[in-house]
Motif scaffolding. Structure first.
Motif, PDB file in Angstrom:
ATOM      1  N   LEU A 338       0.562  -1.237   0.451  1.00 44.38           N
ATOM      2  CA  LEU A 338      -0.667  -0.414  -0.120  1.00 44.38           C
ATOM      3  C   LEU A 338       0.904   1.277  -0.315  1.00 44.38           C
ATOM      4  N   THR A 339       1.866   0.535   0.353  1.00 44.40           N
ATOM      5  CA  THR A 339       2.959   2.225   0.625  1.00 44.40           C
ATOM      6  C   THR A 339       4.214   2.055  -0.804  1.00 44.40           C
ATOM      7  N   ASN A 340       3.959   1.948  -1.355  1.00 47.40           N
ATOM      8  CA  ASN A 340       4.521   1.449  -2.458  1.00 47.40           C
ATOM      9  C   ASN A 340       4.339   2.699  -3.604  1.00 47.40           C
ATOM     10  N   ASP A 341       5.228   4.106  -3.405  1.00 56.49           N
ATOM     11  CA  ASP A 341       4.811   4.897  -4.255  1.00 56.49           C
ATOM     12  C   ASP A 341       4.636   4.991  -5.326  1.00 56.49           C
ATOM     13  N   ARG A 342       5.723   4.257  -5.991  1.00 58.40           N
ATOM     14  CA  ARG A 342       5.622   3.675  -7.757  1.00 58.40           C
ATOM     15  C   ARG A 342       3.990   3.079  -8.825  1.00 58.40           C
ATOM     16  N   LEU A 343       3.304   2.209  -7.761  1.00 62.39           N
ATOM     17  CA  LEU A 343       2.207   1.508  -7.550  1.00 62.39           C
ATOM     18  C   LEU A 343       1.339   3.083  -7.528  1.00 62.39           C
ATOM     19  N   ILE A 344       1.297   3.432  -6.544  1.00 57.78           N
ATOM     20  CA  ILE A 344       0.290   4.892  -6.340  1.00 57.78           C
ATOM     21  C   ILE A 344       0.716   6.380  -7.271  1.00 57.78           C
ATOM     22  N   ALA A 345       1.547   6.526  -7.790  1.00 54.87           N
ATOM     23  CA  ALA A 345       2.179   7.138  -8.975  1.00 54.87           C
ATOM     24  C   ALA A 345       1.508   6.715 -10.375  1.00 54.87           C
ATOM     25  N   VAL A 346       0.921   5.003 -10.854  1.00 52.47           N
ATOM     26  CA  VAL A 346       0.588   4.484 -11.740  1.00 52.47           C
ATOM     27  C   VAL A 346      -0.852   5.108 -11.409  1.00 52.47           C
ATOM     28  N   ASN A 347      -1.692   5.086 -10.207  1.00 53.41           N
ATOM     29  CA  ASN A 347      -3.051   5.167 -10.002  1.00 53.41           C
ATOM     30  C   ASN A 347      -3.290   6.938 -10.162  1.00 53.41           C
ATOM     31  N   GLN A 348      -2.628   7.869  -9.553  1.00 55.48           N
ATOM     32  CA  GLN A 348      -2.407   9.351  -9.572  1.00 55.48           C
ATOM     33  C   GLN A 348      -2.011  10.126 -10.372  1.00 55.48           C
TER      34      GLN A 348
END
Length: 567
Positions: A338-348
């Motif tokens: 949940l804190t993988n910022d690479r994944l979050i960036a894909v969402n955002q």
């Protein structure tokens, strides 16, 4: 050849050209992130439980990664034998046994943590309000003046909700009074549940009411909304649930509560939803795939591989990331997800991916980000058997070689030419960032361009690239337009792939950034609609985004257009 259906147009970067105007309330420019009470807390929310989850959102570090909403869902209300207990103005009363300090105090506590507070309502007016004929705040009207007692609205808790007749004076004012109450309590996000196409008047009334409060309130619709009304949902709201609940209701507690929260079948059903609704997502309005059931390990009903695929699909679809798990019991494995910022960036990144492959449990989604990188997700959605899942770069949208990074691990896969593949376990995913090397051809599929109303995306003539081709109306002025990126100002080769199965020419003007660079360019017959030809010209591009438009100059309209390649 003549196109009859209305199109669902999209622009060259993969971001939808809105089929209807997006909500202009200025909210949810990127998908919302946070936590919602329904999945884990279910029918038993309390002030103490909500505070505990807010505390955990902060102490776990999730807040620092963008998860900021704490959303109270259903079952905070007080009921009697006739439905919802109401206040003096006919609005739902809060169960003081569950929330002894009141909703405003809870919102204040959540705000003190640097978080935002979400709340819940359903359409209609309560039976008790009508029975008591309560006044509508600030008006001379009463509940009986606006209620249609011949029909009951869907409600999952106390039931007994009548339709509101919006042709009656006082109806909008009633919704306004409820919205003002929520704003005064500090609500930052409002979910209106049980919405169907027949509730569009309610959705519109709540949109007006929330705007009138002057408080920014992210407006979410639920659930299982009709895709036929997607332009309306997008115009009025910031997100909309594309399916029913992600929860399996297969736990050991009352009403199927407790762990497991979901199962793999409830996740895999979202793949088609993500593909079908893709064209409607964009800044200000998002396709909501429902809660993210990651946080409590395998007990949620998914393996670690399946949970990574769960998050990958939600990220690729640009769905809101609203956790449904118990944040006070996060596992180390799930916290790392949940804190993988690479994944979050894909969402955002503000782009919803399109599905480019779906065969035998092998699925591939891709999207192009504003910097020209491509994000590609490969999935094995089967429950048994390893599978090799692959994709050609031409399917993704470019050719040649790319630098590839695994976004789950952060590891570089080096330079990969032509295609990419991965051997995946059942339920496993691979998510990569592909950065085309300079000088490579970048492909812009016509079906991902914007185009004249009345055009269609067709696939009835073989030999095309991507998922189809654009068939414009047979009329002068019919056009297709792409957004083309260039790192520098330069002369660039553009290649238009087309088919013209008639003997008559279909000339078009080619313009770049509004200036015609090739007037009446010939697109003569190719012998058959399945015979494709290329037309290449050199044009000036500026650094950054450029618009390339082709416009039919005769009543024959444009030829069928497959793609635009930028060299």
């Amino acid at each position: 050849m003549a196109a009859l259906a209305l199109p669902l147009a999209v622009v060259g970067l993969g971001v939808p050209e809105q089929p209807a105007a997006a909500s202009d309330n200025g909210l949810s420019v990127r998908p919302a992130m946070g936590w919602s009470s329904w999945s884990f807390v279910r029918r038993w929310p309390t002030e103490a439980k909500l505070k505990a989850q807010a505390d955990a959102l902060v102490s776990s570090g999730l807040k620092d990664h963008g998860y900021v909403y704490i959303n109270l869902d259903d079952f905070y209300q007080k009921c009697d034998s006739n439905g919802f207990v109401v206040d003096q103005y006919g609005r739902w009363a809060v169960d003081e046994a569950k929330f002894p300090s009141g909703i405003k105090a809870l919102a204040d506590y959540i705000h003190s943590k640097g978080l935002k507070f979400g709340f819940y309502v359903t359409p209609g007016i309560a039976k008790n309000a009508v029975t008591r004929n309560t006044p509508i705040e600030g008006t001379s009207y009463r509940a009986k003046d606006i209620a249609d007692t011949s029909k009951q609205e869907k409600n999952y808790n106390c039931k007994n909700m009548y339709y509101i007749d919006y042709s009656k004076p006082g109806s909008q004012e009633f919704v306004n009074s409820w919205a003002r109450q929520f704003a005064s309590w500090g609500v930052d996000y409002l979910k209106i549940d049980g919405v169907g196409s027949h509730d569009i008047p309610d959705v519109r009334a709540w949109d007006k009411a929330l705007r009138a409060t002057g408080r920014p309130i992210n407006y979410a619709l639920s659930n299982n909304l009709a895709i036929a009304d997607a332009p309306t949902w997008r115009q009025l709201a910031n997100s909309w649930r594309t399916q029913g609940d992600v929860e399996c209701y297969c736990g050991p507690g009352p009403n199927g509560s407790g762990f497991p929260l979901t199962d793999w079948a409830h996740i895999t059903s979202r793949f088609n939803s993500a593909a079908n609704w893709q064209q409607y997502a964009g800044p200000g309005g998002w396709n909501d795939l429902d809660s993210l059931e990651i946080g409590n390990g395998d007990q949620v009903g998914l393996t670690a591989d399946q949970r990574r695929s769960h998050l990958t699909l939600w990220a690729m679809a640009a769905s809101p990331l609203l956790l449904g798990t118990d944040l006070t019991a996060l596992t180390a494995t799930d916290k790392a997800m949940l804190t993988n910022d690479r994944l979050i960036a894909v969402n955002q990144d503000g782009v919803a991916a399109r599905r480019i492959s779906n065969s035998g449990g092998r699925q591939v989604f891709s999207k192009r980000e504003a910097n020209g990188d491509y994000i590609v997700a490969l999935f094995n959605t089967n429950t048994s058997g390893n599978q090799t899942v692959g994709v050609n770069w031409s399917q993704v949208g470019f050719s040649g070689a790319a630098e590839v990074t695994d976004l789950w691990s952060g590891a570089s896969a080096g330079t990969v030419t032509g295609s990419y593949s991965a051997a995946l376990r059942p339920g496993e995913t691979r998510l990569i960032r592909a950065t085309p090397q300079s000088g490579n051809t970048v492909r812009h599929e016509a079906e991902n361009a914007s185009y004249t109303v009345g055009s269609t995306i067709d696939s009835n003539h073989g030999g095309f690239s991507g998922t189809g081709f654009v068939n414009t109306p047979n009329a002068a002025g019919a056009h297709v337009e792409w957004t083309v990126e260039s790192a520098t100002a330069r002369e660039a080769a553009l290649t238009l792939r087309y088919a013209n199965g008639t003997t008559a020419g279909r000339p078009m003007d080619v313009s770049v950034n509004g200036v015609v660079v090739s007037a009446g360019r010939a697109f003569d017959g190719t012998g058959a609609w399945t015979t494709w030809a290329d037309s290449t010209l050199t044009v000036p591009l500026k650094a950054g985004s450029n618009t390339v438009r082709v416009t039919a100059t005769t009543a024959n309209g444009a030829p069928n257009l497959d793609y635009l390649d930028r060299g």
